[in-house]
Design a protein around this motif. Sequence first.
Motif, short mmCIF file in Angstrom:
data_model
loop_
_atom_site.label_atom_id
_atom_site.label_comp_id
_atom_site.label_asym_id
_atom_site.label_seq_id
_atom_site.Cartn_x
_atom_site.Cartn_y
_atom_site.Cartn_z
N ILE A 181 -15.36 -31.43 11.83
CA ILE A 181 -14.57 -30.70 10.84
C ILE A 181 -13.71 -29.63 11.52
N ARG A 182 -14.29 -28.97 12.51
CA ARG A 182 -13.57 -27.91 13.23
C ARG A 182 -12.26 -28.46 13.83
N ASP A 183 -12.32 -29.64 14.41
CA ASP A 183 -11.13 -30.25 15.00
C ASP A 183 -10.10 -30.63 13.93
N ASP A 184 -10.60 -31.09 12.78
CA ASP A 184 -9.70 -31.42 11.67
C ASP A 184 -8.95 -30.18 11.19
N ILE A 185 -9.65 -29.04 11.15
CA ILE A 185 -9.03 -27.79 10.71
C ILE A 185 -7.95 -27.36 11.71
N LYS A 186 -8.25 -27.47 13.00
CA LYS A 186 -7.26 -27.11 14.03
C LYS A 186 -6.03 -27.99 13.92
N ALA A 187 -6.24 -29.29 13.76
CA ALA A 187 -5.11 -30.22 13.65
C ALA A 187 -4.28 -29.92 12.40
N ALA A 188 -4.95 -29.62 11.30
CA ALA A 188 -4.24 -29.31 10.05
C ALA A 188 -3.44 -28.02 10.19
N THR A 189 -3.99 -27.06 10.95
CA THR A 189 -3.27 -25.79 11.17
C THR A 189 -1.97 -26.05 11.92
N VAL A 190 -2.04 -26.82 12.98
CA VAL A 190 -0.85 -27.15 13.76
C VAL A 190 0.17 -27.87 12.89
N GLN A 191 -0.32 -28.83 12.11
CA GLN A 191 0.58 -29.60 11.24
C GLN A 191 1.23 -28.69 10.20
N ALA A 192 0.47 -27.78 9.62
CA ALA A 192 1.02 -26.86 8.62
C ALA A 192 2.05 -25.92 9.24
N MET A 193 1.77 -25.46 10.46
CA MET A 193 2.74 -24.57 11.13
C MET A 193 4.04 -25.32 11.41
N LYS A 194 3.94 -26.55 11.89
CA LYS A 194 5.13 -27.35 12.18
C LYS A 194 5.90 -27.67 10.90
N GLY A 195 5.17 -27.82 9.79
CA GLY A 195 5.80 -28.15 8.53
C GLY A 195 6.34 -26.94 7.79
N GLY A 196 6.08 -25.75 8.31
CA GLY A 196 6.58 -24.53 7.67
C GLY A 196 5.85 -24.16 6.39
N GLU A 197 4.61 -24.62 6.24
CA GLU A 197 3.81 -24.31 5.05
C GLU A 197 3.06 -23.00 5.28
#
Length: 150
Positions: A2-18
């Motif tokens: 789950i920890r890795d999923d959260i890190k990946a989602a954070t990067v994706q959200a930052m790139k997406g401008g969310e």
Amino acid sequence: MIRDDIKAATVQAMKGGEKERTNTLRQIAAKIKDRDIELRTSDKQTDDDELVTGVLQKMAKQRRESIEMYESGGRAELAEREKGELAVIEEFLPQMMSEADVMASIDTIKAETGAASMKDMGAVMGELKKRHGAVLDGKMASALVKQSLS
């Protein structure tokens, strides 16, 4: 994990401008890191997903309580912000047990332990948490155990 999923989602959200999603994911990461630091001095070893799930459940519970307070206080805009954070947090939580599953487990534990009255509630709740801690809604379980033992 789950920890890795959260890190990946954070990067994706930052790139997406969310921005809101990024902020919530950063809050989650900070709470997990705080919990890691707390456990450094402890001899107790826990599974990483179990640790992260515990943190997420606590955060979700806090958001639900805040939503209730904001709605009863007439602060709809703050309640909406908390609902948005709760939705992000719940993305990473495992599927919670259904009411029927919790009742079946309560009945099994009552049969095994011989629990018959409210005096036995602590024993039944303890066993429930031991068996299903990560996927158990404590508030619902408590109400069902009370109903079952009264």
